[in-house]
Design a protein around this motif. Sequence first.
Motif: not given
Lengths: 130, 264
Positions: B45-46, B77, B79, B156-157, B159-162, B194-196, B232
């Motif tokens: 994770v960033f 992957c 992530a 999420c991973l 797509l975001r941050p877009g 596109n939800e977590c 993922c």
Amino acid sequence: MENKNERRKEQILRMSGVNPKKCMRCGKCSGTCPSYDEMEYHPHQFVSMVESGDLEPLMSSPSIYKCLSCFACVDRCPRNVEPAKLIEALRLTVIREKGANHLLADQIPALLDEEMPQQAIVSAMRKYSK
Amino acid sequence: MKVTYFPGCTLRTKAKDLDLYARRSAEALGIELCEPKDWQCCGGVFVSASDEIATKLSSVRALIDAKEKEQPIVTVCSACHNVIKQTNYAMQNDETFASRVNAYMAQEKNPPLPYAGEAEVLHFLELIRDKVGFDTLKAAVKNPLTGKKIAAYYGCLLLRPGKVMAFDDVENPSIIEDFIRALGAEPVIYPARNECCGGYVALEDPASAKKKSNAVSDSAKNHGAEMIVTACPLCKYNLVKNGSSLPVVYFTELLAEALGVKEV
Ligand code: SF4
Ligand code: SF4
């Protein structure tokens, strides 16, 4: 004490790159946050409380560990405030203190099951520990 | 076509299928995957704080390897892709961060030239869309997945941050649906795509992860899907662990099946 808090606020704004003054208090970040129910303080409150220097309650709240880093609040904020980065900066400020890790390696075996991917473990360690 | 391939730690352990089918599919599509020597885990994770340096060096090392080989760096992957892409973006756009990273890298045994984000970072799906092309993929399909109703789960991973990921439209993406169509199946659009899923919170607060995961799998089911496809390992874990009534499969498995290379 005043000064220490001011310095800490500056540090949090610097490392997050967030300018809370851009916030127009619309609440969209909290409305879209999947962890809203688990949080004591919600994303829009992180923004306004950091701006007013109310850091202590945020830093001692479990809310900082409930954020999923899903970045929904970042992409859906109409003012590009990026609340998740503020939450991250507050959490780092807490766990960078000596002995303040939220998750210890010794605790991990008890939390695992056979299928748990390594990705979950390294991610949690990265978010919760230094 | 040769690309630098960063598998990541989970693809060597709990998500071996994700890796195996990516390798078989790449071969079938004429793509050679070159693994960097001694790659290290991306960290999963960033960390968005700009003063976090050491935790991003493993990504920088992989990026430099790709740059030196003049290849794009490709991951399957979500992530790994997110961490490497965000790190590259920071190297391109944050001078202070980049200079601190380069100061670390100068201490390596064989110090590389200063890195400024030159490598191209692609998710395997982007590699197919942008370098192979969905038309070429469609033509290569041997066993079309005709009639299967498949829900693309972006999470999420990817797509975001877009602004950084620039993967697709953040709120209305289409790349995985186009991928599903190219394989001959029918994509199902549903609100939670596109939800977590809850992500790493599964470790210490499984109840929280369950709520998020069920919202996703229920949404897919209620919109008529028969199957959920993901890139993922953690999304797959969370959805399956929390009782998704639909099977959850890796996109590479579907790809290998359609290309006729699932069993060799
Ligand atoms: S969405 Fe943005 S502008 Fe609205 S309350 Fe949240 S941070 Fe402030
Ligand atoms: S990044 Fe954290 S605060 Fe923002 S929407 Fe996701 S869980 Fe909520």
